[in-house]
Design a protein around this motif. Structure first.
Motif, PDB file in Angstrom:
ATOM      1  N   UNK A  11       0.835  -1.209   0.000  1.00  0.00           N
ATOM      2  CA  UNK A  11       0.000   0.000   0.000  1.00  0.00           C
ATOM      3  C   UNK A  11       0.865   1.254   0.000  1.00  0.00           C
ATOM      4  N   UNK A  12       1.991   1.218   0.727  1.00  0.00           N
ATOM      5  CA  UNK A  12       2.790   2.447   0.790  1.00  0.00           C
ATOM      6  C   UNK A  12       3.505   2.715  -0.532  1.00  0.00           C
ATOM      7  N   UNK A  13       3.994   1.684  -1.200  1.00  0.00           N
ATOM      8  CA  UNK A  13       4.658   1.890  -2.495  1.00  0.00           C
ATOM      9  C   UNK A  13       3.682   2.451  -3.525  1.00  0.00           C
ATOM     10  N   UNK A  14       2.484   1.874  -3.563  1.00  0.00           N
ATOM     11  CA  UNK A  14       1.506   2.310  -4.578  1.00  0.00           C
ATOM     12  C   UNK A  14       1.008   3.729  -4.297  1.00  0.00           C
ATOM     13  N   UNK A  15       0.704   3.987  -3.019  1.00  0.00           N
ATOM     14  CA  UNK A  15       0.213   5.339  -2.690  1.00  0.00           C
ATOM     15  C   UNK A  15       1.322   6.365  -2.944  1.00  0.00           C
ATOM     16  N   UNK A  16       2.560   6.026  -2.583  1.00  0.00           N
ATOM     17  CA  UNK A  16       3.664   6.970  -2.810  1.00  0.00           C
ATOM     18  C   UNK A  16       3.845   7.241  -4.303  1.00  0.00           C
ATOM     19  N   UNK A  17       3.810   6.171  -5.099  1.00  0.00           N
ATOM     20  CA  UNK A  17       3.987   6.344  -6.550  1.00  0.00           C
ATOM     21  C   UNK A  17       2.908   7.266  -7.110  1.00  0.00           C
ATOM     22  N   UNK A  40       2.530  -7.643  -1.156  1.00  0.00           N
ATOM     23  CA  UNK A  40       2.286  -6.836   0.046  1.00  0.00           C
ATOM     24  C   UNK A  40       2.026  -7.716   1.257  1.00  0.00           C
ATOM     25  N   UNK A  41       1.954  -7.102   2.412  1.00  0.00           N
ATOM     26  CA  UNK A  41       1.840  -7.844   3.672  1.00  0.00           C
ATOM     27  C   UNK A  41       0.483  -8.538   3.818  1.00  0.00           C
ATOM     28  N   UNK A  42      -0.527  -8.038   3.113  1.00  0.00           N
ATOM     29  CA  UNK A  42      -1.830  -8.715   3.102  1.00  0.00           C
ATOM     30  C   UNK A  42      -2.717  -8.411   4.295  1.00  0.00           C
ATOM     31  N   UNK A  43      -2.304  -7.509   5.174  1.00  0.00           N
ATOM     32  CA  UNK A  43      -3.207  -7.020   6.221  1.00  0.00           C
ATOM     33  C   UNK A  43      -3.269  -5.496   6.084  1.00  0.00           C
ATOM     34  N   UNK A  44      -4.223  -4.887   6.791  1.00  0.00           N
ATOM     35  CA  UNK A  44      -4.408  -3.437   6.654  1.00  0.00           C
ATOM     36  C   UNK A  44      -5.715  -3.185   5.935  1.00  0.00           C
ATOM     37  N   UNK A  45      -6.808  -3.674   6.542  1.00  0.00           N
ATOM     38  CA  UNK A  45      -8.109  -3.635   5.860  1.00  0.00           C
ATOM     39  C   UNK A  45      -9.021  -2.545   6.385  1.00  0.00           C
ATOM     40  N   UNK A  46      -8.676  -1.997   7.551  1.00  0.00           N
ATOM     41  CA  UNK A  46      -9.558  -1.006   8.163  1.00  0.00           C
ATOM     42  C   UNK A  46      -8.906   0.362   7.998  1.00  0.00           C
ATOM     43  N   UNK A  47      -9.640   1.337   7.508  1.00  0.00           N
ATOM     44  CA  UNK A  47      -9.025   2.632   7.192  1.00  0.00           C
ATOM     45  C   UNK A  47      -9.639   3.752   8.028  1.00  0.00           C
ATOM     46  N   UNK A  48      -9.155   4.967   7.798  1.00  0.00           N
ATOM     47  CA  UNK A  48      -9.747   6.179   8.398  1.00  0.00           C
ATOM     48  C   UNK A  48     -10.250   7.045   7.232  1.00  0.00           C
ATOM     49  N   UNK A 144      -7.009  -5.880   0.995  1.00  0.00           N
ATOM     50  CA  UNK A 144      -5.707  -5.305   0.610  1.00  0.00           C
ATOM     51  C   UNK A 144      -5.263  -5.753  -0.780  1.00  0.00           C
ATOM     52  N   UNK A 145      -5.468  -7.050  -1.084  1.00  0.00           N
ATOM     53  CA  UNK A 145      -4.992  -7.555  -2.385  1.00  0.00           C
ATOM     54  C   UNK A 145      -5.790  -6.922  -3.528  1.00  0.00           C
ATOM     55  N   UNK A 146      -7.112  -6.906  -3.362  1.00  0.00           N
ATOM     56  CA  UNK A 146      -7.965  -6.377  -4.439  1.00  0.00           C
ATOM     57  C   UNK A 146      -7.665  -4.890  -4.645  1.00  0.00           C
ATOM     58  N   UNK A 147      -7.527  -4.174  -3.532  1.00  0.00           N
ATOM     59  CA  UNK A 147      -7.258  -2.738  -3.596  1.00  0.00           C
ATOM     60  C   UNK A 147      -5.913  -2.488  -4.280  1.00  0.00           C
ATOM     61  N   UNK A 148      -4.892  -3.265  -3.896  1.00  0.00           N
ATOM     62  CA  UNK A 148      -3.557  -3.066  -4.486  1.00  0.00           C
ATOM     63  C   UNK A 148      -3.605  -3.318  -5.993  1.00  0.00           C
ATOM     64  N   UNK A 314       5.418   4.226   5.359  1.00  0.00           N
ATOM     65  CA  UNK A 314       4.690   3.021   5.768  1.00  0.00           C
ATOM     66  C   UNK A 314       5.476   2.188   6.766  1.00  0.00           C
ATOM     67  N   UNK A 315       5.348   0.874   6.651  1.00  0.00           N
ATOM     68  CA  UNK A 315       5.940  -0.019   7.664  1.00  0.00           C
ATOM     69  C   UNK A 315       7.447   0.138   7.776  1.00  0.00           C
ATOM     70  N   UNK A 316       8.117   0.555   6.711  1.00  0.00           N
ATOM     71  CA  UNK A 316       9.573   0.726   6.796  1.00  0.00           C
ATOM     72  C   UNK A 316       9.929   1.918   7.697  1.00  0.00           C
ATOM     73  N   UNK A 317       8.993   2.836   7.901  1.00  0.00           N
ATOM     74  CA  UNK A 317       9.280   4.003   8.757  1.00  0.00           C
ATOM     75  C   UNK A 317       8.954   3.704  10.210  1.00  0.00           C
ATOM     76  N   UNK A 318       8.146   2.661  10.441  1.00  0.00           N
ATOM     77  CA  UNK A 318       7.768   2.289  11.796  1.00  0.00           C
ATOM     78  C   UNK A 318       6.374   1.683  11.814  1.00  0.00           C
ATOM     79  N   UNK A 319       6.012   1.141  12.957  1.00  0.00           N
ATOM     80  CA  UNK A 319       4.660   0.599  13.117  1.00  0.00           C
ATOM     81  C   UNK A 319       4.395   0.459  14.602  1.00  0.00           C
ATOM     82  N   UNK A 320       3.211   0.846  15.014  1.00  0.00           N
ATOM     83  CA  UNK A 320       2.922   0.746  16.439  1.00  0.00           C
ATOM     84  C   UNK A 320       1.973  -0.423  16.682  1.00  0.00           C
ATOM     85  N   UNK A 321       0.762  -0.268  16.289  1.00  0.00           N
ATOM     86  CA  UNK A 321      -0.166  -1.386  16.236  1.00  0.00           C
ATOM     87  C   UNK A 321      -1.438  -0.924  15.547  1.00  0.00           C
TER      88      UNK A 321
END
Ligand SMILES: Cc1cc2nc3c(=O)[nH]c(=O)nc-3n(C[C@H](O)[C@H](O)[C@H](O)COP(=O)(O)OP(=O)(O)OC[C@H]3O[C@@H](n4cnc5c(N)ncnc54)[C@H](O)[C@@H]3O)c2cc1C
Length: 486
Positions: A11-17, A40-48, A144-148, A314-321
């Motif tokens: 998600x971060x690569x695609x959004x950044x591009x 991609x990591x395949x999780x991250x389904x809930x957004x803001x 995540x997969x369909x969106x990517x 994205x995840x390369x910059x950090x992740x909390x939960x």
């Protein structure tokens, strides 16, 4: 023309591009390298709701996402059993009152015992407001997969996508000099965007400190599992259900729930977690745990996400939960801030330092807000005893503020750095965790110089929220989705 190399197609690569290309157009050339065996990591389904600041750039509407990506709509998160046997709802900010971006109605409603969740949606429902999507705040539950794949296809004529594996990173003078790829060989760029997920392939080679958050947020493992499900009605919310050693997410998609079990390796072994998760899945859905996958991570973030000629997103910059679904929010914020601050592509030190300062504030806000959710004062397991005895300084101060006074806009600091959550969000969580004391609130109001005006404004605001809620006719989430799908 500046050449950007993006490493990673999650998600971060695609959004950044997309953001880089839409922002700078012909002034940039963007090449995105990724490993096609692990897109991609395949999780991250809930957004803001921030997801729309990206979708707007792409010219994609909520209706498009429903029709083409199969999303469902999210109005908030239901927190279940954080204090065992109770639940509370954190809904998105809906409307402003008299131009105010923050709600004061709780000042009236909490001491009077009629708290209604403020301006937001106040309970978990299977419905949506019967209004144009553009007229109310909402987010999406996405596969995540369909969106990517959907975003990938939209970008394929503008971005050079290269399926190749980065094998070594060459660094010189504190900067990325080049990347050696398995097939493409040595690749150079003016600027590198690290979207390689937890691998953090580029940024970890540069001079930046890791800020570890394990002390306050010890959860560092997740087991995700999708559960097929036939919905009679589709919930308009994510569920975050606390357990005795962590919590479980439940995200309603069209024909399945995305679920995941989160725990801390310090207090629970992988085997124990698998057993407990299996019990939960059997109890709730009558299915067994079928995956071997355990996602391992370290909660924390890099002090500087932009170092030299490299930005980690994205995840390369950090992740909390994932408790408040802030992963995709941060991705959009990071790459948008980078583009805005660096609009003429000069990559100035001043802008780099400003970016890093704002990014750190973002992480700290998220960390504080997530730690607030853990302020349950539970002592019923080793995990919860640890959490209760190791509160972050900010949580302790905030707890005291809620207990002996109340919150107003000024208690949260400058709105320019609060950016993600409004006062209402803090009140909803603190109220859900019984952090306010009615008598102390009344004494606090009484100490105010203009108490009559303050209270009458709060009462007026409360009446407004009640009228607004009664006018806001809700209809079935499933029916709305089916009518758009046709
Ligand atoms: C358990 C969990 C639950 C989450 N839930 C949510 C949520 O509900 N909501 C939310 O907003 N966020 C959530 N997140 C965060 C969210 O998943 C991420 O923010 C989002 O998926 C972005 O991931 P990414 O693109 O940074 O990394 P990834 O998806 O991991 O992508 C990494 C990319 O790097 C590439 N790559 C890696 N190494 C190499 C190499 N050597 N050569 C070439 N390419 C390489 C891979 O091919 C891949 O394309 C969650 C995260 C976790 C861990």
């Amino acid at each position: 023309m500046k050449k950007f190399v993006i490493l990673g197609s999650g998600t971060s690569g695609l959004i950044s591009a997309a953001v880089i290309k839409r922002f700078w157009g012909d002034k940039v050339q963007v090449s995105l390298y990724y490993d096609a065996n692990r897109k991609n990591i395949g999780v991250g389904e809930s957004t803001t709701p921030t997801i729309f600041s990206f979708l707007d750039i792409m010219g994609i509407s909520t209706e498009d996402m429903i029709r083409d990506v199969g999303v469902t709509i999210k109005l908030g998160i239901n927190f279940k059993d954080w204090i065992p046997g109770t639940e509370f709802f954190h809904g998105f900010h809906e409307v402003d009152f008299q131009g105010e971006s923050d709600d004061s109605s709780a000042l009236y409603s909490i001491p009077n015992g009629c708290y209604n969740g403020g301006l937001m949606y106040d309970k978990a429902t299977n419905t949506l407001p019967h209004e144009d999507f553009n007229r109310y705040s909402h987010a999406l539950h996405i596969d995540t997969q369909v969106f990517s794949d959907y975003i990938f296809n939209k970008l394929k004529d503008e971005i050079e996508f290269i399926d190749d594996i980065a094998e070594s990173i060459n660094v010189s003078d504190g900067k990325i000099e080049s990347i050696d790829f398995k097939n493409s060989g040595n690749v150079t760029a003016d600027f590198y965007i690290d979207c390689s997920g937890f691998n953090a392939l580029l940024i970890k080679n540069l001079d930046t400190k890791w800020n570890d958050m394990t002390e306050y947020l010890p959860i560092d493992r997740a087991i995700p599992q999708q559960v097929p499900y036939e919905f009679e009605e589709i919930p308009s919310y994510t569920v975050a259900e606390a357990t005795d050693n962590g919590w479980i997410w439940q995200i309603p998609m069209r024909k399945r729930y995305g679920t995941g079990y989160l725990y801390s390796s310090r207090f629970t072994s992988d085997e124990e977690a698998r057993e407990k998760y299996n019990d939960w899945l059997m109890n709730k859905f009558g299915v067994e745990l079928q995956t071997d996958r355990v996602i391992k991570y370290k909660p924390g973030y890099y002090e500087d996400a932009w170092v030299g000629n490299c930005l980690a997103v994205g995840l390369s910059s950090g992740f909390v939960e994932p408790l408040e679904s802030t992963g995709i929010y941060l991705i959009i914020k990071q790459i948008s801030d980078f583009a805005t601050l660096n609009s003429n592509l000069n990559f100035l030190e001043y802008n780099r330092k400003r970016f890093n300062a704002v990014n750190r504030i973002g992480y700290e806000l998220i960390i504080n807000y997530i730690c607030l959710h853990y302020n349950t004062n539970r002592e019923d397991s080793e995990f919860w005893r640890y959490i209760t005895n190791n509160k972050k300084e900010w949580v302790k101060d905030f707890e005291e503020k809620c207990k002996y006074e109340f919150l107003d806009v000024s208690s949260l600091g400058d709105s320019s750095v609060r950016f993600i959550w409004h006062l209402d969000s803090y009140i909803q969580v603190a109220h859900g965790l019984n952090m306010f004391d009615k008598d102390e609130m009344l004494r606090f109001i009484d100490s105010k110089q203009h108490k009559k005006q303050v209270m009458s404004f709060a009462k007026e605001h409360y009446d407004y929220t009640e009228i607004k809620k009664s006018e806001n006719k809700h209809v079935s989430h499933k029916q709305i989705i089916e009518s758009i799908d046709k």
